[in-house]
Design a protein around this motif. Structure first.
Motif, short mmCIF file in Angstrom:
data_model
loop_
_atom_site.label_atom_id
_atom_site.label_comp_id
_atom_site.label_asym_id
_atom_site.label_seq_id
_atom_site.Cartn_x
_atom_site.Cartn_y
_atom_site.Cartn_z
N PHE A 1 0.83 -1.20 0.00
CA PHE A 1 0.00 0.00 0.00
C PHE A 1 0.87 1.26 0.00
O PHE A 1 0.49 2.29 0.51
CB PHE A 1 -0.93 -0.03 1.22
CG PHE A 1 -1.65 -1.33 1.35
CD1 PHE A 1 -2.80 -1.58 0.62
CD2 PHE A 1 -1.14 -2.34 2.15
CE1 PHE A 1 -3.44 -2.80 0.71
CE2 PHE A 1 -1.77 -3.56 2.24
CZ PHE A 1 -2.93 -3.80 1.52
N GLY A 2 2.05 1.14 -0.55
CA GLY A 2 2.91 2.31 -0.67
C GLY A 2 3.89 2.45 0.48
O GLY A 2 4.48 3.50 0.67
N GLY A 3 4.06 1.37 1.27
CA GLY A 3 5.02 1.46 2.37
C GLY A 3 4.56 2.39 3.46
O GLY A 3 5.34 3.17 3.99
N ASP A 4 3.27 2.32 3.80
CA ASP A 4 2.72 3.20 4.84
C ASP A 4 3.61 3.20 6.08
O ASP A 4 4.06 2.15 6.53
CB ASP A 4 1.32 2.72 5.24
CG ASP A 4 0.24 3.62 4.66
OD1 ASP A 4 0.59 4.48 3.84
OD2 ASP A 4 -0.93 3.46 5.02
N CYS A 5 3.78 4.39 6.63
CA CYS A 5 4.69 4.58 7.74
C CYS A 5 4.02 4.36 9.08
O CYS A 5 4.57 4.69 10.12
CB CYS A 5 5.23 6.00 7.68
SG CYS A 5 3.89 7.20 7.54
N HIS A 6 2.82 3.82 9.07
CA HIS A 6 2.08 3.56 10.30
C HIS A 6 1.11 2.42 10.01
O HIS A 6 0.93 2.03 8.86
CB HIS A 6 1.30 4.80 10.72
CG HIS A 6 0.29 5.21 9.68
ND1 HIS A 6 0.63 5.96 8.57
CD2 HIS A 6 -1.02 4.92 9.54
CE1 HIS A 6 -0.44 6.13 7.82
NE2 HIS A 6 -1.45 5.51 8.37
#
Lengths: 221, 221
Positions: free
Chosen positions: B90-95
């Protein structure tokens, strides 16, 4: 010396990173973007580099943080231009936004500089997603963070041209193998340079200094 | 045991955190959200807690990471339900996004659980900005990160009800003062609980276990 804090709200500019890159090129200035987790040792590395003299390169520093001017204060003893950029007034941005950086750079006379060092907000994830017009992205990782981080946070290591491993003096106190970290970094990015350092003992700082002098020289000559 | 990896694209749901909270309450399940930098020691703390037995609480774990199933694999030796949530597709979500968490929780029989432990993506900034329906936010910080981090990354410390200080066995090898860290935490959040731990020596794990058992008990009785 006075530390300037950029807190003015600025309109977001989509091509701001491109404009920054252009302005730096016009003035023959090389820009390095140091990224890494909070506490990875970014400021300590910058401190040691400034102490090393960087071969006489005329250097300025942009310190990025969500809040506080602590890092800029740490560097205030060096007689160079420093700007602190705080993202907190803008919602605590988790990375250095190009428009804030552009505003920070306005404080410098670029024609009198060779090198701009940007210390990004402490975060191993988000800063890798944003082009800020830099010539070189550097990921800083301390041995205390563990060997698995390149695999878990691959974008940061993929985007960077140099990985500075820090706090190597702690290896003996940790269950940590530098070889395994190097292996994991290479699995994610086969061409990245890796320099092992300790800001405490000074290990590797010469090598890092030489690396940056050489890269900057390629640009400004 | 088989580790399930959630990789299905899911429509973003605005009220998903609220739905999670409701579903947990219906089933009398307490949920703890462990947040902190990459390498702060979140997984090691969870490991020690699971070893401690958590007073017989029926526990499940959701492991959040951008990529890899490494953390879930580390916990696979415990005979409990574990789901790994990867944000990279999912785009390397940071959370940990609530919708991915909701999807992960679907893998559990909540009626057979007392406690869900969520290990968020390693990041001292962004996870603090997202409600995921948890009962308690916990910030994990290692002594290797430095005493100044609460001042520089205040939101995480403001939002959390508990701060777990990790790797205290390293204090002797560092220029680090626990008292100064406590002081900085208190300046940002006057009511947060602080527990000092070392996953290596086991220090503080009993206290943390007791804290979580007590909090979970308040909810489920």
């Amino acid at each position: 010396m006075e530390i300037k804090v950029v807190k003015k709200a600025l309109a977001a500019g989509e091509a701001v990173a491109g404009e920054i890159r252009e302005k730096l090129a016009e003035n023959g200035v090389y820009m390095v973007n140091f990224m890494g987790s909070p506490g990875s040792g970014k400021t300590a590395v910058v401190e040691r580099l400034l102490e090393s003299g960087l071969g006489g390169l005329r250097t300025a520093v942009v310190e990025g943080d969500i809040a506080t001017t602590a890092d800029a204060e740490r560097l205030a003893r060096f007689d160079i231009p420093i700007v602190q950029v705080n993202t907190e007034p803008f919602g605590g941005d988790c990375h250095m936004p190009p428009n804030l950086l552009a505003s920070g750079l306005e404080d410098f006379d670029l024609s009198a500089l060779d090198l701009v060092v940007v210390e990004n907000v402490g975060n191993l994830v988000c800063p890798a997603e944003f082009d800020i017009g830099e010539n070189l992205k550097v990921v800083v990782i301390s041995v205390a963070e563990g060997e698995d981080k390149p695999l878990k946070y691959p974008l940061m290591f993929r985007e960077s041209g140099l990985c500075v491993v820090t706090k190597t003096d702690l290896v003996g106190a940790l269950d940590f193998e530098l070889g395994r970290l190097r292996e994991n970094i290479s699995r994610v990015n086969g061409t990245i340079s890796i320099i092992e350092t300790s800001a405490r003992t000074g290990t590797g700082i010469d090598e890092l200094e030489g690396f940056l002098i050489s890269r900057t020289g390629e640009t400004i000559t």
